[in-house]
Design a protein around this motif. Structure first.
Motif, PDB file in Angstrom:
ATOM      1  N   ALA A  98       0.812  -1.219   0.000  1.00 22.03           N
ATOM      2  CA  ALA A  98       0.000   0.000   0.000  1.00 22.03           C
ATOM      3  C   ALA A  98       0.843   1.266   0.000  1.00 22.03           C
ATOM      4  N   LEU A  99       2.032   1.204   0.594  1.00 22.10           N
ATOM      5  CA  LEU A  99       2.872   2.395   0.738  1.00 22.10           C
ATOM      6  C   LEU A  99       4.128   2.310  -0.127  1.00 22.10           C
ATOM      7  N   ALA A 100       4.043   1.578  -1.228  1.00 20.46           N
ATOM      8  CA  ALA A 100       5.213   1.368  -2.085  1.00 20.46           C
ATOM      9  C   ALA A 100       5.782   2.683  -2.610  1.00 20.46           C
ATOM     10  N   VAL A 101       4.920   3.619  -2.981  1.00 21.00           N
ATOM     11  CA  VAL A 101       5.386   4.902  -3.522  1.00 21.00           C
ATOM     12  C   VAL A 101       6.145   5.681  -2.454  1.00 21.00           C
ATOM     13  N   GLU A 102       5.589   5.733  -1.251  1.00 24.45           N
ATOM     14  CA  GLU A 102       6.230   6.471  -0.162  1.00 24.45           C
ATOM     15  C   GLU A 102       7.547   5.813   0.255  1.00 24.45           C
ATOM     16  N   ILE A 103       7.572   4.482   0.291  1.00 25.61           N
ATOM     17  CA  ILE A 103       8.794   3.767   0.666  1.00 25.61           C
ATOM     18  C   ILE A 103       9.888   4.001  -0.377  1.00 25.61           C
ATOM     19  N   ALA A 104       9.501   4.007  -1.653  1.00 27.13           N
ATOM     20  CA  ALA A 104      10.475   4.278  -2.714  1.00 27.13           C
ATOM     21  C   ALA A 104      11.009   5.708  -2.610  1.00 27.13           C
ATOM     22  N   ARG A 105      10.148   6.634  -2.248  1.00 24.44           N
ATOM     23  CA  ARG A 105      10.579   8.024  -2.094  1.00 24.44           C
ATOM     24  C   ARG A 105      11.586   8.155  -0.948  1.00 24.44           C
ATOM     25  N   ILE A 106      11.347   7.451   0.142  1.00 17.79           N
ATOM     26  CA  ILE A 106      12.294   7.464   1.253  1.00 17.79           C
ATOM     27  C   ILE A 106      13.646   6.928   0.803  1.00 17.79           C
ATOM     28  N   ALA A 107      13.637   5.830   0.046  1.00 14.28           N
ATOM     29  CA  ALA A 107      14.894   5.244  -0.428  1.00 14.28           C
ATOM     30  C   ALA A 107      15.656   6.228  -1.310  1.00 14.28           C
ATOM     31  N   THR A 108      14.937   6.944  -2.167  1.00 15.31           N
ATOM     32  CA  THR A 108      15.578   7.928  -3.041  1.00 15.31           C
ATOM     33  C   THR A 108      16.214   9.051  -2.234  1.00 15.31           C
ATOM     34  N   LEU A 109      15.472   9.577  -1.271  1.00 15.83           N
ATOM     35  CA  LEU A 109      15.986  10.681  -0.457  1.00 15.83           C
ATOM     36  C   LEU A 109      17.135  10.221   0.439  1.00 15.83           C
ATOM     37  N   ALA A 110      17.019   9.012   1.005  1.00 14.90           N
ATOM     38  CA  ALA A 110      18.054   8.507   1.905  1.00 14.90           C
ATOM     39  C   ALA A 110      19.367   8.257   1.179  1.00 14.90           C
ATOM     40  N   ALA A 111      19.291   7.965  -0.122  1.00 15.60           N
ATOM     41  CA  ALA A 111      20.505   7.709  -0.906  1.00 15.60           C
ATOM     42  C   ALA A 111      21.281   8.988  -1.193  1.00 15.60           C
ATOM     43  N   MET A 112      20.647  10.127  -1.016  1.00 13.85           N
ATOM     44  CA  MET A 112      21.316  11.406  -1.235  1.00 13.85           C
ATOM     45  C   MET A 112      22.115  11.806   0.004  1.00 13.85           C
ATOM     46  N   GLY A 113      22.995  12.758  -0.144  1.00 12.61           N
ATOM     47  CA  GLY A 113      23.749  13.264   0.987  1.00 12.61           C
ATOM     48  C   GLY A 113      22.882  14.146   1.867  1.00 12.61           C
ATOM     49  N   PRO A 114      23.250  14.327   3.136  1.00  8.33           N
ATOM     50  CA  PRO A 114      22.440  15.147   4.044  1.00  8.33           C
ATOM     51  C   PRO A 114      22.491  16.627   3.683  1.00  8.33           C
TER      52      PRO A 114
END
Length: 295
Positions: free
Chosen positions: A100-116
């Motif tokens: 159900a939350l696949a889009v949100e989970i993918a968005r987290i993965a994308t953001l987490a892969a970036m630098g702070p």
């Protein structure tokens, strides 16, 4: 937000929770509903209960529905232990959650892969998160977390037990249950301050001040010298303790400068080793209609 509790005692398990849920609306902030259901019996005539905090539901699927599906599964294939019940709940929940939350989970993965995000960087690093993206990531991580405590006993073993099941959006697999004795979730700071004289916020502030010369473990040891030694001998004492803790949290927020993120009717349930799930305090279906009525 929530204040939820579970207390495992020799005579059984006590559950408790408030009834406030919060919904965020862009432009107007949080809106609070005071008659949400957070404490459930698993099935009918059951020896199992479950309490939840955090994410209030998985899109259009309610936890009430998922808990009913867990009961269907347990009736078809009975579990051998409370731990197995908690594990099967984690597997069921994880499948629905990730779908159900696949889009949100993918968005987290994308953001987490970036630098702070670094406000001092000029210019910012090429792959660094912007300030808005940093806030977005923090919000997604916080708002998509959900926790459960499931407990009771599974015949023929009447030993009372409870397990915590935490679901994080960045977890690699279904959650692994962890045992619980007495615990608070959601907004535990106020009761921890009352019982221990401190909470993690105070501890972290002292550690970060640069004025404490010892280790964190040594600080905790010193702080715990002011803690109250909680003792409960009977289920009725446990019920009193759970109710008082939730009630104190609600009142602390009410009279503070903070948002009243906990409130509404306090619900309590008990599963004793000689009986099945029983409500101690349970709001009626018309509780939202009669709110504030004088009878």
């Amino acid at each position: 937000m929530t204040i939820a509790m579970c207390a495992v005692m020799p005579e059984g398990v006590v559950f408790g929770a408030d009834s406030t849920s919060s919904v965020f609306h862009d432009g107007s902030g949080f809106h609070y509903f005071n008659h949400n259901q957070k404490l459930f019996q698993v099935g009918e005539n059951s020896t199992l209960g479950i309490v939840t905090w955090g994410l209030g539901g998985i899109n259009d699927t309610s936890y009430r529905t998922l808990i009913a599906e867990l009961d269907d599964d347990l009736r078809a294939t009975p579990a051998a232990s409370i731990r197995e019940v908690a594990e099967r709940w984690g597997v069921l929940l994880w499948a629905r959650y990730t779908a159900a939350l696949a889009v949100e989970i993918a968005r987290i993965a994308t953001l987490a892969a970036m630098g702070p995000y670094d406000p001092a960087a000029a210019p910012p690093a090429a792959n660094a998160r912007s300030e808005a993206e940093e806030k977005e990531l923090a919000g997604l991580r916080q708002n998509l977390y959900v926790g459960f405590c499931i407990g009771g006993y599974v015949l023929p073993d009447r030993t009372p037990m409870a397990f915590q099941v935490n679901v994080f959006p960045e977890a690699p697999a279904a959650p692994v249950p962890t045992p619980v004795t007495i615990n608070f979730w959601g907004a535990p700071n106020y009761i921890l301050r009352l019982l221990n004289g401190w909470d993690n916020g105070l501890k972290d502030a002292i550690m970060g001040s640069g004025k404490w010369g010892g280790t964190e473990a040594e600080l905790v040891q010193e702080l715990n010298k002011s803690a109250l030694n909680v003792g409960m001998s009977t289920l009725r004492d446990g019920i009193d303790f759970v109710y008082s803790s939730i009630h104190s949290t609600i009142k602390a927020l009410k009279f503070s400068h903070l948002s009243q993120i906990c409130g509404g009717p306090i619900e309590l349930a008990v599963i004793s080793t000689d009986r099945r799930f029983r409500w101690v305090r349970h709001k009626k279906w018309d509780s939202a209609i009669t709110e504030g009525d004088i009878t």
